[in-house]
Write a protein that holds these residues in place. Sequence first.
Motif, PDB file in Angstrom:
ATOM      1  N   SER A 122      -2.004  22.320  15.569  1.00  0.00           N
ATOM      2  CA  SER A 122      -1.653  22.119  17.101  1.00  0.00           C
ATOM      3  C   SER A 122      -1.888  23.065  17.929  1.00  0.00           C
ATOM      4  O   SER A 122      -1.655  22.962  19.271  1.00  0.00           O
ATOM      5  CB  SER A 122      -0.130  21.811  16.958  1.00  0.00           C
ATOM      6  OG  SER A 122       0.790  22.741  16.918  1.00  0.00           O
ATOM      7  N   HIS A 123      -2.587  24.347  17.453  1.00  0.00           N
ATOM      8  CA  HIS A 123      -2.729  25.277  18.528  1.00  0.00           C
ATOM      9  C   HIS A 123      -1.327  25.578  19.134  1.00  0.00           C
ATOM     10  O   HIS A 123      -1.281  26.217  20.328  1.00  0.00           O
ATOM     11  CB  HIS A 123      -3.859  25.020  19.382  1.00  0.00           C
ATOM     12  CG  HIS A 123      -4.981  24.504  18.677  1.00  0.00           C
ATOM     13  ND1 HIS A 123      -5.937  25.489  17.970  1.00  0.00           N
ATOM     14  CD2 HIS A 123      -5.647  23.485  18.618  1.00  0.00           C
ATOM     15  CE1 HIS A 123      -6.894  24.883  17.573  1.00  0.00           C
ATOM     16  NE2 HIS A 123      -6.702  23.427  17.949  1.00  0.00           N
ATOM     17  N   GLY A 124      -0.342  25.835  18.444  1.00  0.00           N
ATOM     18  CA  GLY A 124       0.919  25.948  19.136  1.00  0.00           C
ATOM     19  C   GLY A 124       1.978  25.161  19.758  1.00  0.00           C
ATOM     20  O   GLY A 124       2.847  25.445  20.297  1.00  0.00           O
ATOM     21  N   GLU A 125       1.208  23.921  20.152  1.00  0.00           N
ATOM     22  CA  GLU A 125       1.663  22.967  20.843  1.00  0.00           C
ATOM     23  C   GLU A 125       2.958  22.449  20.392  1.00  0.00           C
ATOM     24  O   GLU A 125       3.952  21.915  20.958  1.00  0.00           O
ATOM     25  CB  GLU A 125       0.801  21.656  21.186  1.00  0.00           C
ATOM     26  CG  GLU A 125       1.335  20.724  21.931  1.00  0.00           C
ATOM     27  CD  GLU A 125       0.501  19.326  22.262  1.00  0.00           C
ATOM     28  OE1 GLU A 125       0.730  18.616  23.055  1.00  0.00           O
ATOM     29  OE2 GLU A 125      -0.790  19.606  21.584  1.00  0.00           O
ATOM     30  N   PHE A 126       3.247  22.232  18.839  1.00  0.00           N
ATOM     31  CA  PHE A 126       4.367  21.820  18.237  1.00  0.00           C
ATOM     32  C   PHE A 126       5.687  22.723  18.636  1.00  0.00           C
ATOM     33  O   PHE A 126       6.669  22.142  19.151  1.00  0.00           O
ATOM     34  CB  PHE A 126       4.251  21.917  16.677  1.00  0.00           C
ATOM     35  CG  PHE A 126       5.464  21.557  15.917  1.00  0.00           C
ATOM     36  CD1 PHE A 126       5.970  20.178  15.882  1.00  0.00           C
ATOM     37  CD2 PHE A 126       6.242  22.654  15.672  1.00  0.00           C
ATOM     38  CE1 PHE A 126       6.949  20.047  15.295  1.00  0.00           C
ATOM     39  CE2 PHE A 126       7.561  22.396  14.940  1.00  0.00           C
ATOM     40  CZ  PHE A 126       7.686  20.981  14.780  1.00  0.00           C
ATOM     41  N   PHE A 127       5.245  23.853  18.437  1.00  0.00           N
ATOM     42  CA  PHE A 127       6.769  24.776  18.949  1.00  0.00           C
ATOM     43  C   PHE A 127       6.803  24.882  20.554  1.00  0.00           C
ATOM     44  O   PHE A 127       8.245  24.939  20.853  1.00  0.00           O
ATOM     45  CB  PHE A 127       6.312  25.920  18.516  1.00  0.00           C
ATOM     46  CG  PHE A 127       6.011  26.383  16.998  1.00  0.00           C
ATOM     47  CD1 PHE A 127       7.021  26.334  16.122  1.00  0.00           C
ATOM     48  CD2 PHE A 127       4.683  26.614  16.617  1.00  0.00           C
ATOM     49  CE1 PHE A 127       6.821  26.392  14.772  1.00  0.00           C
ATOM     50  CE2 PHE A 127       4.621  26.749  15.188  1.00  0.00           C
ATOM     51  CZ  PHE A 127       5.562  26.382  14.230  1.00  0.00           C
ATOM     52  N   GLN A 128       5.963  24.542  21.379  1.00  0.00           N
ATOM     53  CA  GLN A 128       6.327  24.344  22.631  1.00  0.00           C
ATOM     54  C   GLN A 128       6.937  23.268  22.899  1.00  0.00           C
ATOM     55  O   GLN A 128       8.030  23.085  23.843  1.00  0.00           O
ATOM     56  CB  GLN A 128       5.121  24.243  23.549  1.00  0.00           C
ATOM     57  CG  GLN A 128       4.096  25.655  23.533  1.00  0.00           C
ATOM     58  CD  GLN A 128       2.964  25.172  24.425  1.00  0.00           C
ATOM     59  OE1 GLN A 128       2.626  24.391  25.081  1.00  0.00           O
ATOM     60  NE2 GLN A 128       1.814  26.528  24.214  1.00  0.00           N
ATOM     61  N   ARG A 129       6.525  22.092  22.219  1.00  0.00           N
ATOM     62  CA  ARG A 129       7.377  20.742  22.158  1.00  0.00           C
ATOM     63  C   ARG A 129       8.796  20.583  21.704  1.00  0.00           C
ATOM     64  O   ARG A 129       9.856  20.482  22.272  1.00  0.00           O
ATOM     65  CB  ARG A 129       6.517  19.484  22.155  1.00  0.00           C
ATOM     66  CG  ARG A 129       5.084  19.436  22.937  1.00  0.00           C
ATOM     67  CD  ARG A 129       4.649  18.024  22.546  1.00  0.00           C
ATOM     68  NE  ARG A 129       3.241  17.794  23.462  1.00  0.00           N
ATOM     69  CZ  ARG A 129       2.992  16.463  23.198  1.00  0.00           C
ATOM     70  NH1 ARG A 129       3.329  15.355  22.492  1.00  0.00           N
ATOM     71  NH2 ARG A 129       1.744  16.531  23.827  1.00  0.00           N
ATOM     72  N   ALA A 130       8.599  21.017  20.415  1.00  0.00           N
ATOM     73  CA  ALA A 130       9.754  20.951  19.455  1.00  0.00           C
ATOM     74  C   ALA A 130      10.871  21.945  19.895  1.00  0.00           C
ATOM     75  O   ALA A 130      12.229  21.607  19.861  1.00  0.00           O
ATOM     76  CB  ALA A 130       9.425  20.998  17.949  1.00  0.00           C
ATOM     77  N   TRP A 173       4.932  25.201   6.278  1.00  0.00           N
ATOM     78  CA  TRP A 173       4.559  24.020   6.972  1.00  0.00           C
ATOM     79  C   TRP A 173       4.484  24.504   8.223  1.00  0.00           C
ATOM     80  O   TRP A 173       3.626  24.055   9.224  1.00  0.00           O
ATOM     81  CB  TRP A 173       5.647  22.903   6.953  1.00  0.00           C
ATOM     82  CG  TRP A 173       5.307  21.761   7.842  1.00  0.00           C
ATOM     83  CD1 TRP A 173       4.415  20.690   7.566  1.00  0.00           C
ATOM     84  CD2 TRP A 173       5.828  21.782   8.915  1.00  0.00           C
ATOM     85  NE1 TRP A 173       4.569  19.860   8.509  1.00  0.00           N
ATOM     86  CE2 TRP A 173       5.272  20.361   9.734  1.00  0.00           C
ATOM     87  CE3 TRP A 173       6.538  22.297   9.980  1.00  0.00           C
ATOM     88  CZ2 TRP A 173       5.615  19.928  10.899  1.00  0.00           C
ATOM     89  CZ3 TRP A 173       6.867  21.793  11.330  1.00  0.00           C
ATOM     90  CH2 TRP A 173       6.402  20.474  11.654  1.00  0.00           C
ATOM     91  N   CYS A 174       5.116  25.076   9.024  1.00  0.00           N
ATOM     92  CA  CYS A 174       5.288  25.901  10.295  1.00  0.00           C
ATOM     93  C   CYS A 174       3.848  26.781  10.549  1.00  0.00           C
ATOM     94  O   CYS A 174       3.165  26.514  11.706  1.00  0.00           O
ATOM     95  CB  CYS A 174       6.585  26.984  10.586  1.00  0.00           C
ATOM     96  SG  CYS A 174       7.987  26.162  10.679  1.00  0.00           S
ATOM     97  N   VAL A 175       3.408  27.347   9.789  1.00  0.00           N
ATOM     98  CA  VAL A 175       2.065  28.168   9.914  1.00  0.00           C
ATOM     99  C   VAL A 175       0.907  26.962   9.920  1.00  0.00           C
ATOM    100  O   VAL A 175       0.142  26.861  10.689  1.00  0.00           O
ATOM    101  CB  VAL A 175       1.799  28.902   8.721  1.00  0.00           C
ATOM    102  CG1 VAL A 175       0.288  29.386   8.895  1.00  0.00           C
ATOM    103  CG2 VAL A 175       2.945  30.272   8.762  1.00  0.00           C
TER     104      VAL A 175
END
Length: 557
Positions: A243-251, A235-237
């Motif tokens: 999200s083009h990496g936006e999920f990890f920046q926010r979460a 799911w992370c991949v």
Amino acid sequence: MLKQVLTRKWGLRLLLLVFGAFLFLLPGRASIPPFDRDEPRYMQATAQMLETHDFIDVRFQDKPRYLQPAGIYWLEAAAVSVSGTLKDRAVWAYRVPSLVAMTAAAGLTAWMGAILFGPSAGLMAGALLATSVLAAAEGRMATIDSALLFAVLLAEAAVLSVLQDREAQRPTSAWWALLFWLALGCGLMLKGPVVLIPGLGTPLTLALVERNGSWLRRLRFQWGWLVMLAVVVPWCVAIGLISHGEFFQRAVGRNFLGKIGQGQEAHGGFPGFHLAVFALAFWPGSFFAVAAFPFIWARRKIWQFQFLLCWIVPHWIVFELIATKLPHYVLPTYPAIAILTAAALCKTEQGWLWPQKRWGRVLIGFYGCICLAIGSALAVAGIVLSIVLEGHAPVEAWLGMVGSVPPLVLAARNVVVGKMKRAALSAMAAAVVIYTSLFLGVIPRLHSIWLAPRLVSMVERHKSCPDSRVMSSSFSEPSFVFLMHGNVSLDTPDAAASMLSKNSQCGLALVAQKDFPTFAASAQKYSVQLNEYERIKGFNYSTGKWLDIGLYGAHPQ
């Protein structure tokens, strides 16, 4: 000990406890509207997931909800799909995962308590957890915390089995290691790295305290971490690509790490916050937990006690140190606290171990008075809230008070004479009466605070078109969005007036009295003649303000 505990007789008692916890958590599940603000955000995002068939990118209306992985949304989506209630927006379906998880948590706590300290202590521990204020609330809400609690319990149960094997000098099955890492993987899918604090913190801290980490090999670290990652990485991949990496920046960057340095969303707190609210959050068990401290401290070098303390202390310290504080952050420690408390209650029937120092007895007595005051306040809460908000109290509120005061008095009397186990049973009986009264008969009838369903009903009464455009400029709670099936825009009074100018036949605007001057001026600017259909007054408990909201349309020219 395992064979002694898992007898048929005790198994039936365990099933009875689990069934009782299930019934205890049912009242209010269907009758209480979405409770702002987090719960309806989960509900709406889940509903959108089912409607769009996009199970990767979690969204609330048109905005991404990049706070945590998608695990809880999948669980709620499964419950809603099975129940077939998506179109009805039935709130109970979204709450099913929490009901199942909290019920299972009570049963698993009882099982672990029985393994550690005997059958009666196990049943007492499960009951203490189930009747605590925080568990009773979280078990009724469509949020992450009940499911996360169960994931933590599964991991801790695996650690306990490893420790048992170590004490018995027998090999540990790889299945227990697999359970441990799968539980951590599921926890990561629910709330990200938070699960690692108790999950890895407990065994690593215990190894440090014992100065012996050789037994950790039984958890198969060499391949276990791969199992954990296998649960969450796919799911992370996928979300990383979408999200083009936006999920990890926010979460991770904002939601997880951002909570450490400063209190987010006005949820800051002082160091010791969780200790301060423990009296209420773990009530009615909070007094007995504090009173059990001398018993626990005297046995702190026994491995069973060390295991539970290493479960509690690191987790508690971490969440006392971070800036953002909410009571449910330490919920994963409550099963361990319940087990330790139950051990003291069931192992000291010959006489309770009070502190030897006078100041210690005075402090515990003072804390007992605080807990008794909390119980008394909860007993009359239904009456007070109903009279203040609605002008009258329903019969259920009075029955709750009448039914809970005698066991509270009996609990206090038993504490005074040193019969602590009886006191705990009486206090839990009072808690069951109080919660049943509040969740079944009082809270659903506090119409003044349930603005969202009343506003939805008002909109439905005055919709002139099947696809009417609805905009709210003064009430933006997520519960309203959920109950409106997402078909509402949240914007300014000026935007609402502009919308009516473009949708004179099918547009509706919700505007509070305090925003009406701006709205009226904007309507005049856009040449809109306003038509007021209806007004509703109520209390927004999220903001602590009374609102007077009117429903407006454009008057036919």
